[in-house]
Each structure stands twice: as structure tokens, then as C-alpha cells.
Design a protein around this motif. Structure first.
Motif, mmCIF file in Angstrom:
data_model
loop_
_atom_site.group_PDB
_atom_site.id
_atom_site.type_symbol
_atom_site.label_atom_id
_atom_site.label_comp_id
_atom_site.label_asym_id
_atom_site.label_seq_id
_atom_site.Cartn_x
_atom_site.Cartn_y
_atom_site.Cartn_z
ATOM 1 N N UNK A 187 143.030 68.326 -45.929
ATOM 2 C CA UNK A 187 141.130 67.758 -45.974
ATOM 3 C C UNK A 187 141.616 69.506 -46.658
ATOM 4 N N UNK A 188 140.360 69.352 -47.679
ATOM 5 C CA UNK A 188 140.420 70.421 -48.745
ATOM 6 C C UNK A 188 139.161 71.490 -47.850
ATOM 7 N N UNK A 189 138.345 71.227 -46.536
ATOM 8 C CA UNK A 189 137.629 72.244 -46.181
ATOM 9 C C UNK A 189 137.262 71.514 -44.693
ATOM 10 N N UNK A 190 136.624 71.908 -43.945
ATOM 11 C CA UNK A 190 135.960 71.675 -42.451
ATOM 12 C C UNK A 190 134.414 72.210 -42.905
ATOM 13 N N UNK A 191 133.895 70.992 -41.475
ATOM 14 C CA UNK A 191 132.456 71.338 -41.450
ATOM 15 C C UNK A 191 131.733 71.390 -40.915
ATOM 16 N N UNK A 192 130.261 72.373 -40.257
ATOM 17 C CA UNK A 192 129.994 72.088 -39.394
ATOM 18 C C UNK A 192 128.353 71.665 -39.599
ATOM 19 N N UNK A 193 128.536 70.662 -39.039
ATOM 20 C CA UNK A 193 126.974 70.160 -39.274
ATOM 21 C C UNK A 193 126.619 69.581 -40.971
ATOM 22 N N UNK A 194 128.148 68.756 -41.454
ATOM 23 C CA UNK A 194 127.843 68.889 -42.486
ATOM 24 C C UNK A 194 127.973 69.554 -43.494
ATOM 25 N N UNK A 195 127.622 70.924 -43.233
ATOM 26 C CA UNK A 195 127.930 71.868 -44.049
ATOM 27 C C UNK A 195 129.361 72.818 -44.546
ATOM 28 N N UNK A 196 130.001 73.053 -45.414
ATOM 29 C CA UNK A 196 131.534 73.960 -45.405
ATOM 30 C C UNK A 196 131.285 75.348 -44.973
ATOM 31 N N UNK A 197 129.817 76.197 -45.717
ATOM 32 C CA UNK A 197 129.594 77.664 -45.127
ATOM 33 C C UNK A 197 130.174 78.377 -46.282
ATOM 34 N N UNK A 198 129.229 79.186 -46.535
ATOM 35 C CA UNK A 198 129.701 80.378 -47.012
ATOM 36 C C UNK A 198 131.096 80.971 -47.209
ATOM 37 N N UNK A 199 132.569 80.617 -46.842
ATOM 38 C CA UNK A 199 133.849 81.280 -46.614
ATOM 39 C C UNK A 199 133.828 80.449 -48.274
ATOM 40 N N UNK A 200 133.780 79.442 -48.710
ATOM 41 C CA UNK A 200 133.670 78.428 -49.633
ATOM 42 C C UNK A 200 133.499 78.584 -50.870
ATOM 43 N N UNK A 201 133.949 78.429 -51.364
ATOM 44 C CA UNK A 201 133.519 78.500 -52.971
ATOM 45 C C UNK A 201 132.451 77.240 -53.520
ATOM 46 N N UNK A 202 130.699 77.942 -54.106
ATOM 47 C CA UNK A 202 129.931 77.379 -54.444
ATOM 48 C C UNK A 202 129.373 77.089 -52.885
ATOM 49 N N UNK A 203 128.957 77.711 -52.290
ATOM 50 C CA UNK A 203 128.944 77.089 -50.718
ATOM 51 C C UNK A 203 128.272 78.115 -50.196
ATOM 52 N N UNK A 204 127.489 79.172 -50.757
ATOM 53 C CA UNK A 204 126.848 79.723 -50.119
ATOM 54 C C UNK A 204 125.199 79.432 -49.733
ATOM 55 N N UNK A 205 124.882 79.146 -50.285
ATOM 56 C CA UNK A 205 123.622 78.125 -49.211
ATOM 57 C C UNK A 205 123.926 76.257 -48.755
ATOM 58 N N UNK A 206 125.303 76.284 -48.779
ATOM 59 C CA UNK A 206 125.980 74.544 -48.252
ATOM 60 C C UNK A 206 126.317 75.678 -46.796
ATOM 61 N N UNK A 207 125.516 76.265 -45.965
ATOM 62 C CA UNK A 207 125.518 76.962 -44.734
ATOM 63 C C UNK A 207 124.966 76.648 -44.029
ATOM 64 N N UNK A 208 125.792 75.907 -42.299
ATOM 65 C CA UNK A 208 124.386 76.172 -41.665
ATOM 66 C C UNK A 208 123.660 76.789 -40.812
ATOM 67 N N UNK A 209 122.544 77.265 -40.364
ATOM 68 C CA UNK A 209 122.068 78.100 -39.369
ATOM 69 C C UNK A 209 120.834 78.261 -38.212
#
Length: 566
Positions: A187-209
Motif C-alpha cells: 500500500x501507499x499509506x495507512x489510515x485512521x478512520x479513513x484519514x491518512x494523517x499529516x505525516x503524508x504529503x497533501x494530508x495536513x487537513x486529512x487527519x483524524x482528531x
């Protein structure tokens, strides 16, 4: 008179039980969804336009009715992972095992009753690799609500679904791997509740909180929905108390890391007792194979953010110290330290065994199939007791069994491997008599109420790693596990027949073995397979054909009227 009072009491209890139960009816519409991840736009399959899909929140005793509508371009099935499908085998969902798939533009209503189960389970697609994005939580509460928890009542409950992400179409990748005779790419990434998290490119807002309050207790319902990776999960500055696995209560087990294989669930209490700040929750791969193999794997880390309500929203989150990808000792310590919580009325370990099985699990090679047009000479395969499972194509196993149709499968799955050898010694991979397997559709036939003990022995024929083995419709007791080659005389001394953990998916230790026991008390056709989807596609599976019992209450009824046709 006493007998009359007793009968009246039973009747009143049944009435009260029925009054407590409900019918939970939902519609799952499976269709295409365009999602932006990792700087790219990808079309995925999703249920009701969501990733993860909707949570089914029910109580023990409820009847669940789900109308599955397939608006996707692919054949679809939905499996209710871990549910005891008591006399509802037609609703279990694995493709070509209990049903033909729901074809595009068609629908199927699956109905089952939750009986004797509490805790966290999940649902997912069970055709090809579509469960990469078609999955969701299935939460079963005690009939009496949170009062029924055998642990302190949490202030909040939070599903945490861990998954994988591919930028490319994962079905196309799986089809390409089949044609080439290889396995699914990492795979290219892992996810938490469908979101990749801010350690990945273009993912700052794609982070579960997750927002927490100081001093409050949170029940994390953790689910590993990844296709092909066991995972380490941590939250910086916090510890967990594990109270259940696979919807079975455990004795409280304190740890700062959760180890969880695909298919497994872990219920863990977390007290928000750290200094108010922002903390990362993180998950990365537990790569159980030898780290000298140099095989590619997803070495990325997915993150979410735990933010204390009183913390500054701009503060930098604290990252937990994560384990090594290859920490087999840590994984084994976690898995082997769990014990069952024995409560009055709970099932106990069967002490009498009717069927003893010794089953090797691992990877092999096989001759290329005619349909594998890009395969040269040999294909990667997987097997149990050197039988590599091939799914039928014209009729499901359950329908063939119910109708007595011959030629779809054989009931001669072997109880033992064809030859005993030094299973965990990698040097055997030069012996072609061991490295090669053949394709077949073999099942194990057992009588109703049979108690089965299986020794699951890993092999090192083609690589060596931990395999998460899952059986449908039954829980089993994990009575022992260890490394190396199983030796009954030594191993039996370590059997836990008092309070072993109860599961539906066991991570057989890398280069080792696990012993499980279960009672086959539900008629039907129940697949047992590795929950690495790439290994299932390669043939690491078999099925249990459980015969009808002697009464109408132990006899499988006919299929529903909308049962899918092939």
C-alpha cells in the motif's frame, strides 16, 4: 405447582427478552466515490458515500436486516466479521462460499440475529480486495447497556478503524498480480478512520482528531481493517487497559502498545491523564517476516491527533516512540499475554476433543493457471496442508451442499500435512516436493456439535511470517502458542484450559504455531482463511462443512427468496 411456577418464570423471561430485542434495519448502497488522498484523486468503492462505511450499533439479541444494493461496477458481497450466524449461513457473505456475489445493479437482503455476543466486531466486503475501502464498525452492546460492562463505565466510546490506502485502483492491482502469478503490491499509506494523517504529503487537513478532557476515560474500539498488514498502535503519553478482543472480554491487561492483525478487534480503555497538550496516535506496520528478506512493504506511519480540550490548538503534537517494524518479541508478548475473563454463564474450554487436526499454513509455488496469461512457469501460491484453495465459479459451496450438487467441491481436506518436515527451517525451500502445491476445492466435513482442536503450524517454505487465521461463525479458544515446530509432548504442558483468550482471528506466531479449540455447533459452510487478502487470493484457505443436527432447531433452513444467482 413448583413446575408451573418454573415454566411461568421461563415464559416471563422469554417475553422480557423479546421485549428488550429490536429489529435494526439499514440500507447499504455500494457505489463509486471520488476521494482525494496523497495529492491525487482516486475513485474507490464505498458504502453510502462514506469511508469508513456506516457503523452498525446494536444490542445483544437484536435482529439485523441490511439491504445491500450494488451500484458499483464490481461484484460485491458483505461479511459480518465475527458474527455467530446461527442458522443464517446464507447471510454470512464470503464470495462463492455461502453465496454468489451481488452483481452490479442487483441487491440482496441479509438478516441475522445477534446471539450471545457483546463488544466490537466489524463488517467488510468479501469479494476480491474491495474491502480495502468497503468496511465499517459493528458494535454490540449488552442488553442492559453500559451497566453490563465488566469494566468501569467509560465517559466516551470511540471507534478507531485502521486501514490501508492505494493511490491506484486496488482491484486492478490485484487482477494484475493474478495475471502475473505474483502478490498484491504494498500500500501507499495507512489510515485512521479513513484519514491518512499529516505525516503524508497533501494530508495536513486529512487527519483524524479526537478531543479529550483531562481525567476522563475513553473506550477505544480498535479495528484492523487493513488488507495485508498487522499493525502497532500507540498514543504518545498514554497507556491502555485491554478489556476485550474480537468481542470477547479479557482480564484487564495494561500496555502502552496495541498489536493487532487484520480482522482482529481490541477494546482498550485509555484515561486522559497526561499533561493537557496535543498528542499523536500512530500506527505502523508490524512486518513479521525476516527483515533480511528485503521484500518491499509499506514503511509509512499514519497519525491522528488526541487534543486535550484545554490545550492550545496550535501546539505541536508529541509523537510516540514506535516499535521496530520487525519486533516479533513485542508482538508475541502482547498476543500471548491476553487471557479470558470468565463470568458466570460464559462458555468454557471444551476438554474433550472429537477431531484432532494438524494444519500447516504458508506460501508455496504452483503451476500457472491457463488464465494467468503473464505467468511464466510458476505462480506464487499459498496452502493449508499443501492444499491450495480454489474458489468455485458456478455455485457457492453452501448451495452445493444444501442441494446435494456434486462436482463443486470435495470433502477430503486432509487432517495432517502429506509429509512432516522441519517446518520452520528456511533451507527446505530447495525441496520441490515441499515448495510446490496444487489447486483444489477441499473442505473438512464434521458432524454437528463436533469439538475440533487444530494445531496451526507456520512454514518457512517460501518466506516466513505470522498469518492471521480467521474462521467464520465461530469463536475459538487459543489454548497455546509458541515458536518453532510444534511438539505435542512439550506443548500440552503449556495448554491453558482455564482462562484462555477467545477469538475469531489468531495471529499464528512467526516461525511458530498456535493451538485452537472450537465446537462446530452451527450447520453450514464456514470458510477458514488467512486474513491477509493477498494470501486468501493465493489459496490460504479451506472450509468446514458442518452437518445438520438432529432437531429442527439445529437444521439449516432454505435460502431466502432473493438469494443471489451466479
Amino acid at each position: 405447582m413448583a413446575r408451573l411456577v418454573f415454566i411461568l418464570g421461563i415464559a416471563l423471561a422469554l417475553v422480557a427478552s423479546m421485549a428488550d430485542a429490536a429489529v435494526v434495519e439499514r440500507t447499504f448502497r455500494v457505489g463509486n466515490l471520488t476521494v482525494s488522498r496523497l495529492c491525487e484523486s482516486t475513485v474507490i468503492n464505498a458504502v453510502n458515500g462514506r469511508l469508513p462505511g456506516p457503523t452498525l450499533d446494536v444490542r445483544e439479541g437484536d435482529t439485523v436486516v441490511v439491504h445491500v444494493i450494488n451500484d458499483s461496477p464490481y461484484n460485491i458481497t458483505i461479511h459480518w466479521h465475527g458474527i455467530f450466524e446461527i442458522l443464517t449461513a446464507w447471510a454470512d457473505g464470503p464470495n462463492m462460499i455461502t453465496q454468489c456475489p451481488i452483481q452490479p445493479g442487483h441487491s440482496y437482503t441479509q438478516k441475522f440475529t445477534i446471539t450471545g455476543q457483546e463488544g466490537t466486531l466489524w463488517w467488510h466486503a468479501h469479494a476480491s480486495v474491495i474491502r480495502a475501502t468497503v468496511y465499517g464498525a459493528l458494535i454490540i452492546r449488552p442488553r442492559q447497556g453500559t451497566k453490563g460492562y465488566p469494566f468501569p463505565k467509560p465517559d466516551k466510546e470511540v471507534p478507531i478503524l485502521l486501514g490501508e490506502w492505494w493511490n491506484a485502483n486496488v482491484v486492478d492491482l490485484a487482477n494484475e498480480a493474478f495475471l502475473n502469478g505474483t502478490s498484491l503490491s504494498a500500500s501507499d499509506a495507512f489510515t485512521i478512520n479513513g484519514k491518512t494523517g499529516d505525516q503524508y504529503p497533501c494530508s495536513k487537513e486529512d487527519t483524524y482528531k479526537l478531543e479529550v478532557e483531562k481525567g476522563k476515560t475513553y473506550l477505544l474500539r480498535i479495528i484492523n481493517a487493513a488488507l495485508d498488514n498487522q499493525l502497532f498502535f500507540k498514543i504518545a503519553g498514554h497507556r491502555f487497559t485491554v478489556v476485550a478482543v474480537d468481542a470477547s472480554y479479557t482480564k484487564p491487561y495494561e500496555t502502552d502498545v496495541i498489536v493487532i492483525a487484520p480482522g482482529q478487534t481490541v477494546d482498550a480503555l485509555m484515561v486522559a491523564d497526561a499533561t493537557p497538550a496535543r498528542y499523536y496516535m500512530a500506527a505502523l506496520a508490524y512486518v513479521s517476516r525476516d527483515n533480511s528478506s528485503n521484500l518491499p512493504f509499506d514503511n509509512t506511519t499514519t497519525t491522528g491527533i488526541v487534543r486535550y480540550k484545554s490545550a492550545s490548538p496550535s501546539s505541536q503534537p508529541v509523537m510516540p516512540t514506535m516499535p521496530s517494524f520487525f519486533d516479533n518479541d513485542l508482538a508475541f508478548r502482547f498476543y500471548s499475554s491476553l487471557t479470558g475473563l470468565c463470568r458466570p454463564g460464559d462458555g468454557t474450554v471444551p476438554l474433550h476433543v472429537d477431531e484432532h487436526m494438524f494444519v500447516t499454513v504458508g506460501l508455496n509455488f504452483a503451476a500457472c493457471l491457463p488464465s494467468q496469461v503473464n505467468c511464466i512457469t510458476q505462480s506464487l501460491a499459498a496452502s493449508m496442508n499443501n492444499a491450495s484453495f480454489m474458489f468455485p465459479t458456478t455455485m457457492s459451496l453452501l448451495e452445493a451442499d444444501y442441494k446435494g450438487v456434486e462436482g463443486v467441491y470435495t470433502d477430503d481436506f486432509p487432517d495432517y500435512p502429506p509429509v512432516f518436515f522441519d517446518f520452520t527451517n528456511a533451507s527446505v525451500n530447495s525441496d520441490t516436493a515441499l515448495t510446490f502445491t496444487t489447486k483444489s476445492t477441499k473442505v473438512k466435513k464434521v458432524k454437528y456439535n463436533t469439538t475440533v482442536e487444530m494445531v496451526l503450524q507456520n512454514t518457512a517454505i517460501v518466506g516466513i511470517e505470522s498469518h492471521p487465521m480467521h474462521i467464520h461463525s465461530f469463536n475459538f479458544f487459543v489454548v497455546a502458542q509458541g515458536f518453532g515446530n510444534y511438539d505435542r509432548a512439550t506443548a500440552e504442558k503449556s495448554y491453558n484450559l482455564v482462562d484462555p483468550q477467545e477469538r475469531n482471528t489468531v495471529a499464528v506466531p512467526t516461525g511458530g504455531w498456535a493451538v485452537i479449540r472450537f465446537t462446530a455447533n452451527n450447520p453450514g459452510m464456514w470458510i477458514m482463511h488467512c486474513h491477509f487478502d493477498s494470501h486468501l487470493l493465493l489459496g490460504l484457505a479451506t472450509a468446514f462443512e458442518v452437518e445438520n443436527g438432529p432437531t429442527p432447531e439445529s437444521t439449516l433452513p432454505p435460502p431466502p427468496p432473493d438469494y443471489p444467482a451466479c
